[in-house]
Design a protein around this motif. Structure first.
Motif, PDB file in Angstrom:
ATOM      1  N   ARG A  48       0.837  -1.197   0.000  1.00 56.49           N
ATOM      2  CA  ARG A  48       0.000   0.000   0.000  1.00 56.49           C
ATOM      3  C   ARG A  48       0.871   1.244   0.000  1.00 56.49           C
ATOM      4  NH1 ARG A  48      -2.545  -2.273   4.613  1.00 56.49           N
ATOM      5  NH2 ARG A  48      -1.810  -0.413   5.713  1.00 56.49           N
ATOM      6  N   PRO A  49       0.540   2.256  -0.781  1.00 55.67           N
ATOM      7  CA  PRO A  49       1.375   3.471  -0.826  1.00 55.67           C
ATOM      8  C   PRO A  49       1.560   4.124   0.534  1.00 55.67           C
ATOM      9  CG  PRO A  49      -0.180   3.460  -2.650  1.00 55.67           C
ATOM     10  CD  PRO A  49      -0.556   2.305  -1.771  1.00 55.67           C
ATOM     11  N   GLY A  50       0.542   4.042   1.410  1.00 54.30           N
ATOM     12  CA  GLY A  50       0.636   4.721   2.691  1.00 54.30           C
ATOM     13  C   GLY A  50       1.249   3.895   3.803  1.00 54.30           C
ATOM     14  N   PHE A  51       1.755   2.723   3.493  1.00 48.99           N
ATOM     15  CA  PHE A  51       2.331   1.861   4.525  1.00 48.99           C
ATOM     16  C   PHE A  51       3.519   2.553   5.180  1.00 48.99           C
ATOM     17  CE2 PHE A  51       5.263  -1.450   5.951  1.00 48.99           C
ATOM     18  CZ  PHE A  51       4.422  -2.305   6.657  1.00 48.99           C
ATOM     19  N   ASP A  52       3.614   2.422   6.497  1.00 49.44           N
ATOM     20  CA  ASP A  52       4.692   3.057   7.245  1.00 49.44           C
ATOM     21  C   ASP A  52       5.895   2.115   7.289  1.00 49.44           C
ATOM     22  OD1 ASP A  52       6.360   4.432   8.906  1.00 49.44           O
ATOM     23  OD2 ASP A  52       5.079   4.290  10.698  1.00 49.44           O
ATOM     24  N   ASP A  53       6.936   2.444   6.542  1.00 54.22           N
ATOM     25  CA  ASP A  53       8.145   1.618   6.500  1.00 54.22           C
ATOM     26  C   ASP A  53       9.299   2.293   7.236  1.00 54.22           C
ATOM     27  OD1 ASP A  53       8.990   3.642   4.819  1.00 54.22           O
ATOM     28  OD2 ASP A  53       8.872   2.452   2.989  1.00 54.22           O
ATOM     29  N   SER A  54       9.012   3.243   8.097  1.00 52.48           N
ATOM     30  CA  SER A  54      10.074   4.011   8.748  1.00 52.48           C
ATOM     31  C   SER A  54      10.950   3.152   9.650  1.00 52.48           C
ATOM     32  CB  SER A  54       9.475   5.159   9.553  1.00 52.48           C
ATOM     33  OG  SER A  54       8.582   4.665  10.554  1.00 52.48           O
ATOM     34  N   ALA A  55      10.424   2.033  10.129  1.00 55.59           N
ATOM     35  CA  ALA A  55      11.220   1.158  10.996  1.00 55.59           C
ATOM     36  C   ALA A  55      12.035   0.138  10.210  1.00 55.59           C
ATOM     37  CB  ALA A  55      10.298   0.439  11.986  1.00 55.59           C
ATOM     38  N   TRP A  56      11.869   0.113   8.896  1.00 53.42           N
ATOM     39  CA  TRP A  56      12.600  -0.858   8.080  1.00 53.42           C
ATOM     40  C   TRP A  56      14.061  -0.438   7.911  1.00 53.42           C
ATOM     41  CZ3 TRP A  56       9.547  -2.922   3.237  1.00 53.42           C
ATOM     42  CH2 TRP A  56       8.352  -3.497   3.668  1.00 53.42           C
ATOM     43  N   ALA A  57      14.861  -1.390   7.498  1.00 51.45           N
ATOM     44  CA  ALA A  57      16.254  -1.106   7.162  1.00 51.45           C
ATOM     45  C   ALA A  57      16.337  -0.476   5.777  1.00 51.45           C
ATOM     46  CB  ALA A  57      17.067  -2.393   7.198  1.00 51.45           C
ATOM     47  N   GLU A  92      10.275 -22.552   5.157  1.00 53.16           N
ATOM     48  CA  GLU A  92      11.356 -21.652   5.561  1.00 53.16           C
ATOM     49  C   GLU A  92      11.961 -21.060   4.307  1.00 53.16           C
ATOM     50  OE1 GLU A  92      11.249 -24.884   6.386  1.00 53.16           O
ATOM     51  OE2 GLU A  92      10.497 -24.734   8.443  1.00 53.16           O
ATOM     52  N   ASN A  93      11.429 -19.923   3.914  1.00 57.51           N
ATOM     53  CA  ASN A  93      11.756 -19.334   2.622  1.00 57.51           C
ATOM     54  C   ASN A  93      12.063 -17.855   2.812  1.00 57.51           C
ATOM     55  OD1 ASN A  93      11.942 -18.532  -0.037  1.00 57.51           O
ATOM     56  ND2 ASN A  93      10.006 -19.434  -0.681  1.00 57.51           N
ATOM     57  N   PRO A  94      13.314 -17.462   2.960  1.00 55.34           N
ATOM     58  CA  PRO A  94      13.645 -16.054   3.167  1.00 55.34           C
ATOM     59  C   PRO A  94      12.975 -15.163   2.124  1.00 55.34           C
ATOM     60  CG  PRO A  94      15.601 -17.393   3.405  1.00 55.34           C
ATOM     61  CD  PRO A  94      14.528 -18.311   2.894  1.00 55.34           C
ATOM     62  N   THR A  95      12.285 -14.153   2.601  1.00 56.41           N
ATOM     63  CA  THR A  95      11.481 -13.290   1.739  1.00 56.41           C
ATOM     64  C   THR A  95      11.811 -11.834   2.037  1.00 56.41           C
ATOM     65  OG1 THR A  95       9.691 -14.906   1.559  1.00 56.41           O
ATOM     66  CG2 THR A  95       9.126 -12.587   1.161  1.00 56.41           C
ATOM     67  N   GLY A  96      12.239 -11.137   1.010  1.00 53.81           N
ATOM     68  CA  GLY A  96      12.605  -9.738   1.173  1.00 53.81           C
ATOM     69  C   GLY A  96      11.564  -8.823   0.569  1.00 53.81           C
ATOM     70  N   ASP A  97      11.074  -7.883   1.366  1.00 49.50           N
ATOM     71  CA  ASP A  97      10.129  -6.876   0.898  1.00 49.50           C
ATOM     72  C   ASP A  97      10.874  -5.567   0.679  1.00 49.50           C
ATOM     73  OD1 ASP A  97       7.969  -8.604   0.977  1.00 49.50           O
ATOM     74  OD2 ASP A  97       7.480  -8.121   3.052  1.00 49.50           O
ATOM     75  N   TYR A  98      10.703  -4.981  -0.502  1.00 47.20           N
ATOM     76  CA  TYR A  98      11.368  -3.756  -0.905  1.00 47.20           C
ATOM     77  C   TYR A  98      10.320  -2.667  -1.155  1.00 47.20           C
ATOM     78  CZ  TYR A  98      15.544  -6.556  -2.328  1.00 47.20           C
ATOM     79  OH  TYR A  98      16.641  -7.382  -2.389  1.00 47.20           O
ATOM     80  N   ARG A  99      10.658  -1.452  -0.789  1.00 44.57           N
ATOM     81  CA  ARG A  99       9.822  -0.290  -1.114  1.00 44.57           C
ATOM     82  C   ARG A  99      10.707   0.859  -1.587  1.00 44.57           C
ATOM     83  NH1 ARG A  99       4.696   0.805   0.850  1.00 44.57           N
ATOM     84  NH2 ARG A  99       5.374   2.901   1.446  1.00 44.57           N
ATOM     85  N   ARG A 100      10.204   1.536  -2.634  1.00 39.39           N
ATOM     86  CA  ARG A 100      10.946   2.675  -3.189  1.00 39.39           C
ATOM     87  C   ARG A 100       9.941   3.728  -3.619  1.00 39.39           C
ATOM     88  NH1 ARG A 100      13.748   6.487  -5.582  1.00 39.39           N
ATOM     89  NH2 ARG A 100      15.720   5.992  -6.649  1.00 39.39           N
ATOM     90  N   ALA A 101      10.016   4.916  -3.001  1.00 40.08           N
ATOM     91  CA  ALA A 101       9.194   6.047  -3.408  1.00 40.08           C
ATOM     92  C   ALA A 101       9.985   6.893  -4.390  1.00 40.08           C
ATOM     93  CB  ALA A 101       8.780   6.864  -2.192  1.00 40.08           C
TER      94      ALA A 101
END
Length: 934
Positions: A48-57, A92-101
């Motif tokens: 979602r565009p408004g998701f808060d990812d401020s705590a992400w790396a 057990e499948n490592p899954t990476g979520d990426y976000r880029r504005a």
């Protein structure tokens, strides 16, 4: 879940060529927000565009997340690191979520999101709308972003799963490294074009619209489908002539570089531009010790420059298409390329190839998709001369699906695949690690026949190449010169590709470079990933230096007062080279002069070259071929080829007065003879010209090379006990010298060596040693070395020697080592293999002089006629026990090995062992040495 689907993707646009367009584009590389989950089944609300990812790396793109503190790398060669149960993958499948504005420029409309490479499964959202998913890690994919773009701020979200059904198709010999590891771009370019340019000047192109112009050739507004003939210079890897072309379309202009060349096969010979082509190649994985497969452009360029400077002319892109920039560099600087599809199912071989995707029609679409995306992306590169269907994927019906489509789409390039020796779907006969004897048989057309007469006849009409040979793991490979001689002798043999270009050692804070198991992987293949011609930092190994020598484009033959210069280029003459000669006496230059060589080569007369008057010692003539002017890949003066020949020896010096051999003197329990002091009871040397020494003792063992270990020789040597020899003194005899008789043998066997160390001296400044060795018993096979070992004080720091150098050499390696006078520190004598092993042997040494700081006694040792030299600050046992470079800690002694012979190196980590002529079998032997003070 889609993770376990056979489909290669959804929502994707048709594949097209990689092109340089003036259409607007946004570079979306840089820092992205990132979150790693241990499983795949996590909410997708992050899209979602408004998701808060401020705590992400934050994670750079392109990159692999395990190399940035998220999880850890893992290495396997063949084995899948999950159960073989296609198309299923573990929970057990490592899954990476990426976000880029990103902000969309004013007036922007439409566009495509292009991902050049994502490992292994990517699902993509734009502003909360799912665009689709894709697999095929080393291949580009595009999604239509236009309907979902907004003015101003936009949010791109990508979920990347490490494991998916597609992982069964990507079992290449490399680190498992997930992530968005190639470029991400938003582009308004939609152009596609396929240019056809033959070496005879025929030119046409395919495109939906547009006009093609090549101003340098006078081509203006050529229409699609129209063929013309122009006066173009052909493209080859030796003469990479490119022409700037412009495709003008209504909404964009595309620029590309066109090379005119033709690949064909005639009478079983591979031809380029109608002439036989010999591939002097390497296999190249994409790798960087810090970035994994996210290789910076500067490093790609460095790879190509290093290859060119070491006489490599071809690359197989093992085992997937490389970053498109690499192929641009091959076009520009000149390398022949076998472009390989992102397909390998090697691990199915461990289960009898049951349910192998290559033969399962449910996977046909996925395999064809990978082939299409490679061909469409890379179709305009003149450097690409062959398409490869993949690597080590067994046999099956889906290979025909891939081959049939590719032949229809691009009949101009032959097809390659090694995994099916029947060659039912290929145009060349390819093998891995065939022995020298088998390669020769194939070159003669005398290989074992296939059961099917029709397929057998078809295969015999094909060129042969070794898509992998000479496994460059650790010390080695041996046998390079013998392979090259076969390739050059038989026209059917099109050459091959050494495995491989680079050691895949990941930078590690404790080990310096890591390999399999260093990250705690429960399943791994240890250092089998450390198998390159360059070290992880791209320092050339001795193997690459040897390969440069073997691949030389110029050969020399000496006759009676003449030099024959042979042109080994396939397509160019020698006009760009300068030839220089030097005469040396015991490594000191005494005459230098240029040589005038015609562009075609041929026979030239040498000036009179008697040994210079008043200069003693051996005289050698060295001839070098260097670049006469700067080239795009190397400066003027860069050496491409060399050879040496001995000249007539100088007049012998006047004989010295005859001296009677000295008799040992007894002093305080010691025997003194010349400059040596010996234990009176055991005959052991205690002091040499004032230096505290231990030894010499017969030595039969070496720290195993990778070839020794993987080929099984070291297991035999350990079984014989060669690393734990005992030494029994049977007699100490004095007279005109000192003779010590010893039986050297390991425990638990009746095999041994009877040794007589005979010391003589005629003055205080000489000490002669003769070591006579007689095998005792029936030895079952070759031994690692035959020589003596002694230790010196740690103050000994440097050595100057006259012999072959400057680098290491073994019986079947060291082609790059030439006779000369060389100087190095003890530390610099070591070859820093990532996995420690036998190294640093200098061959055919006439004499060596050892010294330390001012005031430290030194000495010189000379051979009668030569010996092998190794010196290091750790023992053979310490070297054999080490697993990483930092494990080797300098001690307070220098370990000096003076060898009569060593076992060859071979390439048995993967392929044939040492050729029989390089085996060291126990036999009566004599080593003669002369020691004098420095």
């Amino acid at each position: 879940m889609d993770l376990e689907t056979f489909a290669p993707g959804s929502g994707r646009l048709e594949p097209r060529a990689a092109l340089r367009s003036d259409a607007p584009a946004l570079d979306l590389n840089g820092l992205w927000r990132f979150r790693l989950s241990p499983v795949a089944d996590v909410p997708d609300d992050f899209a979602r565009p408004g998701f808060d990812d401020s705590a992400w790396a934050e994670l750079p793109v392109p990159a692999h997340w395990p190399l940035h503190g998220h999880g850890a790398p893992a290495y396997t060669n063949v084995s899948y690191p999950f159960p073989v149960d296609p198309p299923h993958v573990p929970d057990e499948n490592p899954t990476g979520d990426y976000r880029r504005a990103f902000d969309l420029p004013d007036g922007w409309s439409g566009g495509r999101l292009r991902f050049e490479g994502v490992d292994s499964f990517a699902r993509v959202w734009l502003n909360g709308h799912e665009l689709g998913f894709s697999t095929g890690s080393r291949l580009p994919v595009e999604f239509d972003a236009g309907p979902w773009l907004r003015p101003g701020r936009n949010v791109l979200a990508v979920r990347v799963h490490q494991w998916s059904a597609a992982s069964y198709l990507e079992d290449q010999d490399m680190w498992w490294l997930p992530g968005i590891f190639r470029d991400v771009t938003l582009t308004r370019s939609a152009a596609d074009v396929f240019v056809h340019a033959s070496h005879d000047g025929r030119l046409s192109f395919e495109a939906a619209e547009g006009r093609l112009s090549i101003p340098e050739l006078g081509v203006r507004d050529l229409e699609p489908g129209v063929e013309i003939t122009v006066g173009a210079e052909p493209w080859t890897a030796e003469t990479p002539r490119l022409y700037e072309a412009v495709l003008t379309m209504p909404y964009e202009t595309v620029r590309l570089r066109v090379g005119f060349r033709t690949v064909s096969i005639q009478d079983g010979v591979l031809l380029a531009n109608g002439r036989p082509l010999l591939l002097k190649g390497v296999n190249r994985h994409e790798f960087h010790p810090l970035h994994g497969r996210a290789v910076p452009y500067e490093t790609m360029r460095e790879d190509v420059l290093l290859m060119k400077r070491h006489n490599v002319n071809a690359v197989r892109t093992s085992h997937y298409p490389p970053h498109p920039d690499f192929l641009d560099l091959c076009d520009e600087l000149g390398l022949w390329v076998v472009d390989e599809c992102d397909l390998e199912t090697h691990g199915f071989g461990q289960v009898g190839w049951r349910r192998n995707p290559t033969d399962d029609p449910r996977w046909a679409e996925a395999l064809l998709d990978r082939m299409r995306r490679m061909v469409e992306r890379d179709k305009n590169h003149p450097s690409v001369i062959m398409w490869s269907l993949g690597n080590e994927a067994g046999v099956g019906r889906n290979l025909a699906v891939m081959a049939d489509w590719t032949r229809e789409r691009d009949p101009s390039r032959p097809l390659h695949y090694e995994g099916d020796w029947s060659c039912a779907n290929t145009d060349v006969y390819s093998r891995m690690y065939a022995s020298h004897a088998e390669v020769e048989a194939i070159g003669r057309g005398e290989e074992d026949p296939l059961d099917d007469p029709e397929l057998d006849a078809r295969r015999r009409a094909m060129p042969f190449l070794q898509c992998e040979y000479a496994h460059a793991m650790g010390n080695g490979p041996g046998g390079l010169a013998e392979y090259q001689e076969l390739f050059e002798r038989h026209p059917r043999l099109a050459g091959g590709f050494v495995w491989e270009w680079i050691d895949h050692g990941l930078a590690h804070p404790r080990h310096e470079y890591a390999y399999g198991g260093d990250y705690g992987e429960p399943l791994h293949d240890a250092n089998f990933v450390i198998d390159g011609l360059v070290f992880p930092d791209r320092t050339p190994s001795p193997g690459l230096l040897d390969l440069k020598k073997v691949f030389e484009p110029v050969r020399f033959e000496f006759g009676d007062g003449v030099l024959r210069v042979l042109n080994r280029y396939d397509f160019r003459d020698l006009a760009h080279l300068a030839f220089r000669a030097v005469v040396e006496a015991d490594g000191t230059p005494v005459a230098e002069f240029p040589l005038e060589v015609p562009p075609a080569g041929g026979e030239i007369e040498l000036p009179a070259l008697p040994p210079a008057e008043g200069t003693a010692g051996e005289h050698w003539l060295t001839v070098r071929a260097v670049l006469a002017t700067d080239q795009p890949w190397a400066p003027a003066g860069h050496e491409l080829a060399w050879t040496q020949t001995p000249l007539a020896p100088p007049a012998p010096p006047a004989p010295e007065p005859t001296r009677l051999p000295a008799t040992p003197e007894s002093r305080d329990g010691r025997l003194v003879l010349g400059g040596g002091e010996f234990d009176a009871r055991t005959g052991r040397l205690l002091s040499l010209f004032g230096l505290d020494v231990e030894g010499p003792r017969l030595d039969l063992y070496r720290a195993p090379t990778d070839n020794d270990r993987y080929g099984g020789l070291d297991r035999q040597w350990r079984g014989l006990g060669l690393r734990r020899l005992t030494h029994r003194v049977d007699g100490v005899e004095t007279g005109d010298g000192l003779t010590v008789r010893v039986r050297v043998a390991p425990a638990a066997t009746d095999l041994g060596m009877r040794v007589a160390y005979t010391w003589t001296a005629t003055s205080d400044d000489t000490l002669n040693l003769t070591v006579d060795v007689e095998p005792d018993g029936e030895w079952p096979g070759p031994i690692p070395r035959l020589g003596v070992h002694l230790t010196l004080p740690g103050e000994i720091a440097h050595v100057t020697w006259y012999g072959r150098g400057p680098g290491e050499a073994y019986p079947d390696t060291g082609m790059a080592a030439r006779v000369g006078r060389w100087t190095a520190t003890i530390d610099d004598l070591q070859t820093p293999y990532v996995y420690p092993q036998e190294n640093g042997h200098r061959a055919d040494v006439r004499w060596a002089e050892f010294g330390g700081p001012t005031g430290t006694p030194g000495f010189k040792v000379a051979g009668d006629p030569v010996f092998g030299l190794t010196a290091r600050r750790w023992s053979t046992a310490e070297l054999a026990a080490a697993r990483h470079r930092p494990d080797l800690v300098a001690g307070d002694r220098v370990h000096l090995h003076l060898d009569l012979a060593q076992q060859g190196i071979g390439t048995a980590t993967c392929g044939p062992g040492t050729l029989p002529r390089y085996d060291l079998h126990p036999a009566p032997a004599t080593l003669r040495l002369r020691f004098t003070p420095a």
